[in-house]
Design an enzyme around this catalytic site. Structure first.
Site, mmCIF file in Angstrom:
data_model
loop_
_atom_site.group_PDB
_atom_site.id
_atom_site.type_symbol
_atom_site.label_atom_id
_atom_site.label_comp_id
_atom_site.label_asym_id
_atom_site.label_seq_id
_atom_site.Cartn_x
_atom_site.Cartn_y
_atom_site.Cartn_z
ATOM 1 C CG ASP A 40 3.866 -9.497 10.225
ATOM 2 O OD1 ASP A 40 4.644 -9.047 9.355
ATOM 3 O OD2 ASP A 40 4.220 -9.753 11.389
ATOM 4 C CG ASP A 57 0.300 -2.565 3.569
ATOM 5 O OD1 ASP A 57 1.170 -2.073 2.829
ATOM 6 O OD2 ASP A 57 0.092 -2.146 4.734
ATOM 7 C CB ALA A 65 -0.893 -0.007 1.233
ATOM 8 C CG ASP A 105 8.594 -0.109 -1.765
ATOM 9 O OD1 ASP A 105 9.773 0.290 -1.725
ATOM 10 O OD2 ASP A 105 7.614 0.661 -1.795
ATOM 11 N N GLY A 114 0.046 1.284 -3.216
ATOM 12 C CA GLY A 114 -0.170 0.505 -4.430
ATOM 13 C C GLY A 114 0.480 1.007 -5.710
ATOM 14 N N GLY A 115 1.373 1.966 -5.612
ATOM 15 C CA GLY A 115 2.029 2.474 -6.828
ATOM 16 C C GLY A 115 2.755 1.365 -7.575
ATOM 17 C CB CYS A 132 11.939 5.713 -0.211
ATOM 18 S SG CYS A 132 10.794 5.626 1.165
#
Ligand code: SAM
Length: 454
Positions: free
Chosen positions: A312, A286, A267, A328, A269-270, A381
């Site tokens: 999880d 998620d 989430a 991610d 969701g990109g 990121c």
């Protein structure tokens, strides 16, 4: 906090006394939540728009409140220095919203060119509405008058990149990336970033429609002017908002058409959208119900379908193994401070430690869920090695069934400086230089691609 909110909204005053007050009040509340309660700005903004201080503000005031908050956070170090110069006894204890009132007013006076009488009068008024700050109303007036006179000159004499970066982040980045890179990273945080869209098809045509340009990565970049949901193509689901660096990890899985892919921390969701759009059959996992709902809403708008699972991802045990996995992972997000200047003040070294432990558990489970020969892309990121290079090195050391599948220098839009000789992806916010700083930059991302050999 500002107890007289209702009074401020409801009581009839001379119109000029009211103008601009709700936007300033909202800015002070948002800043207080970030700086004192350490809440992420994105979450508070959603709550604030959904029945909170921003919900009954017109769009123009919302934009102003956001701009004041962002400027206060981007320039917090310089603004603190300016305020301290005029507060011989420092910031008084137990003074309610006094600090965010002063900080946000200083941001307006020093950086936003707000006429001094408006910024000062509104700040004094906000202090008077707060039972804990009201006894400092004269101090607010006196300090801000001096800020109006001398603040710009004082701030201009400071090293903005250094002053606006908290010490713990500065010393980490200097130690790991060297002073020149640390400085270049910090300089990008002073500027509002552009908006990137990942389009389903025909980037050139969409770039023209949204007054943007096509990046080498095929993202469409524009300078945001108004509401995103009013841009052409939003309603029909032609694109989604995604920093161009965030669009890279999913692409590292190459041809996923017809493959079964698990997106483990999916989430909003990109990356799920990219994988579905590329023809994969995707399970999006998620552990946040609210965020998974957001993902479902986003996919519905885009007309894309994926299975969603609330679980999880560190312990999830489905009945199948996957051809490919994208992890991610949740991280400190220090690569996105340009977009989220609150991160400098809401995150700490302890968060990085806790998040790296979680990332290791997520990676171990991801490795278990992969078919032999399957590929795993791990991304964060973050600019922190503990969440990137060191995490992958430790995974490879403890898991003999995985090997690194090096990313080739020319693999991603020919941007060879994003790929390190080790075959890992690492972008820095100062890269992707276009013709002006407003159009330039990308999020700081890390990604590694691994193959399960046995
Ligand atoms: C960096 S965000 C993912 C962004 C997403 N991949 C995208 O491209 O839109 C990390 C996500 O991990 C989720 N998360 C955190 N811990 C998790 C866990 N143990 N299991 C599954 N999801 C988790 C968070 O709710 C958050 O949505």
């Amino acid at each position: 906090m500002i107890a007289a909110n209702k009074q401020a909204r409801g009581k009839s005053r001379a119109p000029d006394a009211q103008v601009g007050l709700p936007a300033r009040r909202a800015a002070v509340e948002l800043l207080d939540a970030v700086l004192r309660k350490k809440q992420p700005l994105g979450d508070i903004l959603s709550r604030s728009l959904d029945g909170g201080a921003m919900s009954d503000l017109p769009q123009r005031d919302r934009a102003l409140a956001r701009l004041i908050v962002a400027t206060s956070l981007r320039r917090k170090g310089q603004l603190d220095h300016v305020l301290n110069a005029f507060m011989e006894r420092g910031m008084p204890e137990k003074s309610g919203s006094l600090y965010p009132i002063l900080l946000s007013a200083a941001a307006q006076l020093v950086f936003l060119k707000t006429p001094p009488h408006a910024a000062i009068d509104l700040a004094v008024r906000l202090a008077q509405y707060d039972p804990r700050a009201k006894r400092y109303d004269k101090l607010v007036n006196a300090v801000l008058r001096r800020v109006a006179d001398q603040g710009e000159a004082i701030a201009a004499g400071l090293d903005a990149a250094r002053f606006n970066t908290p010490d713990w982040l500065w010393s980490r980045w200097v130690q790991r990336w060297g002073e020149d890179r640390a400085r270049a990273i910090a300089e990008t945080h002073l500027i509002e970033p552009p908006l990137d869209l990942t389009v389903k098809t025909d980037p050139e045509a969409w770039a023209e429609r949204v007054d943007g340009r096509v990046l080498p990565t095929q993202s469409v970049r524009l300078l945001p002017k108004g509401r995103i949901d009013q841009l052409p193509g939003f309603a029909e689901g032609a694109w989604w908002v995604q920093d161009t660096a965030a669009s890279l990890p999913a692409r590292l899985l190459s041809d996923v058409s017809g493959k079964r892919v698990a997106d483990l921390c999916a989430a909003p969701g990109g990356k799920t959208a990219q994988l579905v759009q590329a023809g994969a059959s995707v399970v999006a996992v998620d552990d946040s119900k609210t965020r998974l709902k957001l993902l479902e809403g986003n996919l519905a708008r885009l007309g894309l379908e994926a299975e969603t699972v609330l679980a999880d991802a560190a312990t999830w045990q489905p009945d199948e193994r996957f051809d490919a996995i994208l992890l991610d992972a949740p991280c400190s997000a220090t690569g996105t401070i340009r977009r989220h200047p609150d991160i400098s003040y809401t995150k700490s070294p302890q968060d990085i430690e806790a998040l790296s432990a979680l990332q290791a558990r997520l990676l171990d489970n991801a490795a278990r869920l992969l078919k032999p020969g399957g590929r795993l892309v791990y991304s964060t990121c973050s600019l922190e090695v503990e969440e990137g290079e060191a995490q992958v090195a430790a995974l490879l050391a403890r898991n003999e069934s995985l090997r690194l599948d090096a990313i080739a220098a020319g693999e991603l839009a020919g941007e060879a400086d994003w790929i390190w000789p080790s075959g890992l992806l690492r972008t820095f916010p100062y890269q992707l230089k276009l013709d002006s700083p407003e159009w330039s930059g990308l999020d700081g991302f890390f990604a590694a691609r691994l193959i399960r050999t046995g």
